[in-house]
Design an enzyme around this catalytic site. Structure first.
Site, short mmCIF file in Angstrom:
data_model
loop_
_atom_site.label_atom_id
_atom_site.label_comp_id
_atom_site.label_asym_id
_atom_site.label_seq_id
_atom_site.Cartn_x
_atom_site.Cartn_y
_atom_site.Cartn_z
CB SER A 14 -5.92 6.06 11.51
OG SER A 14 -5.72 5.15 10.46
CB SER A 86 -0.50 6.81 21.80
OG SER A 86 0.28 7.49 20.86
P1 ADP Z 1 -0.37 6.38 10.01
O1 ADP Z 1 0.80 5.51 10.33
O2 ADP Z 1 -0.35 7.68 10.77
O3 ADP Z 1 -1.69 5.68 10.11
P2 ADP Z 1 0.57 6.14 7.32
O4 ADP Z 1 2.01 6.56 7.39
O5 ADP Z 1 0.27 4.68 7.29
O6 ADP Z 1 -0.22 6.85 8.51
O7 ADP Z 1 -0.10 6.81 6.04
C1 ADP Z 1 0.07 8.17 5.72
C2 ADP Z 1 -0.15 8.36 4.23
O8 ADP Z 1 -0.04 9.75 3.94
C3 ADP Z 1 0.87 7.64 3.37
O9 ADP Z 1 0.23 7.10 2.23
C4 ADP Z 1 1.83 8.77 2.98
O10 ADP Z 1 2.47 8.50 1.75
C5 ADP Z 1 0.89 9.96 2.86
N1 ADP Z 1 1.52 11.26 3.07
C6 ADP Z 1 1.37 12.31 2.26
N2 ADP Z 1 2.08 13.37 2.68
C7 ADP Z 1 2.71 12.97 3.81
C8 ADP Z 1 3.61 13.62 4.69
N3 ADP Z 1 3.99 14.88 4.52
N4 ADP Z 1 4.06 12.93 5.77
C9 ADP Z 1 3.67 11.63 5.96
N5 ADP Z 1 2.83 10.96 5.15
C10 ADP Z 1 2.35 11.63 4.06
#
Ligand code: ADP
Length: 192
Positions: A14, A86
């Site tokens: 997460s 997953s």
């Molecule tokens: P997940 O779906 O894996 O739970 P999210 O996409 O909801 O994660 O959240 C990831 C967070 O990390 C977001 O706020 C995003 O802007 C930040 N972030 C920072 N750097 C990155 C990166 N390189 N790739 C993806 N997300 C990033």
């Protein structure tokens, strides 16, 4: 001609960046004219998997359901982006073997980074016991052993991760051909 799509399966902790990367990828591919569908873990749990818990059994059921839908879509030429934690390797591997064109993408960030981001405030809740069985805290996450692609989101920008996936797909010849839909002539529509 029957055109297979592809299943892009984003797994990771997460806050690792699955949804963020998935959405950018979806937007880009759609702009290019591809048929694309995003199956996002949070939305799936509010609909298709409403009522499932976070036990291993229910997490595996959730993954299988998403895999089932992903397969229906991809065999009809859709690029499916599945974005869900997953956490269990075995069920991911089952899907890899039971579907066509399954691409495992490990969205990898150390737990400390995910926890510092704490996008939804869930890590704080897990730490103070308000949420139990939280992946990476008091529930396991089994890393992919041999993912086709790994995005290191603590080191790469979001764009870099998206471009990495697109390049891989292009190189592996995994993007469905953008075919013009032939329009049948009038007499092909003759009713018997
Ligand atoms: P997940 O779906 O894996 O739970 P999210 O996409 O909801 O994660 O959240 C990831 C967070 O990390 C977001 O706020 C995003 O802007 C930040 N972030 C920072 N750097 C990155 C990166 N390189 N790739 C993806 N997300 C990033």
């Amino acid at each position: 001609m029957k055109q297979n799509g592809v299943i892009l399966w984003l797994t990771g902790l997460s806050g690792a960046g699955k949804t963020t990367i998935a959405q950018q990828l979806e937007n880009h591919l759609r702009e290019q004219g591809y048929l694309v569908e995003l199956l996002d873990g949070d939305a799936i749990r509010q609909n298709l998997s409403q009522g499932l818990s976070f036990t291993k059994e229910d997490r595996d059921i959730n993954v299988r359901r998403v895999g089932y839908v992903a397969n229906l879509l991809s065999r009809n030429g859709v690029i499916v982006i599945a974005s869900l934690i997953s956490p269990y390797r075995a069920v991911r591997d089952q899907l890899r073997h039971s579907t066509k064109n399954f691409v495992e993408i490990y969205v990898n960030a150390p737990i400390e980074v995910c926890e510092a981001r704490d996008v939804k405030g869930l890590y704080a809740k897990a730490r103070n016991g308000q949420i139990k069985y939280f992946t990476g805290i008091d529930d396991p996450y089994e890393e992919p052993l041999n993912p086709q692609i790994t995005c290191y989101t603590d080191k790469e920008t979001i764009d870099e991760s998206v471009v990495k996936i697109l390049h891989w797909l292009e190189k592996a010849n995994q993007l469905p051909k953008l075919a013009a839909i032939p329009i049948p002539s009038r007499n092909e529509f003759q009713v018997m």
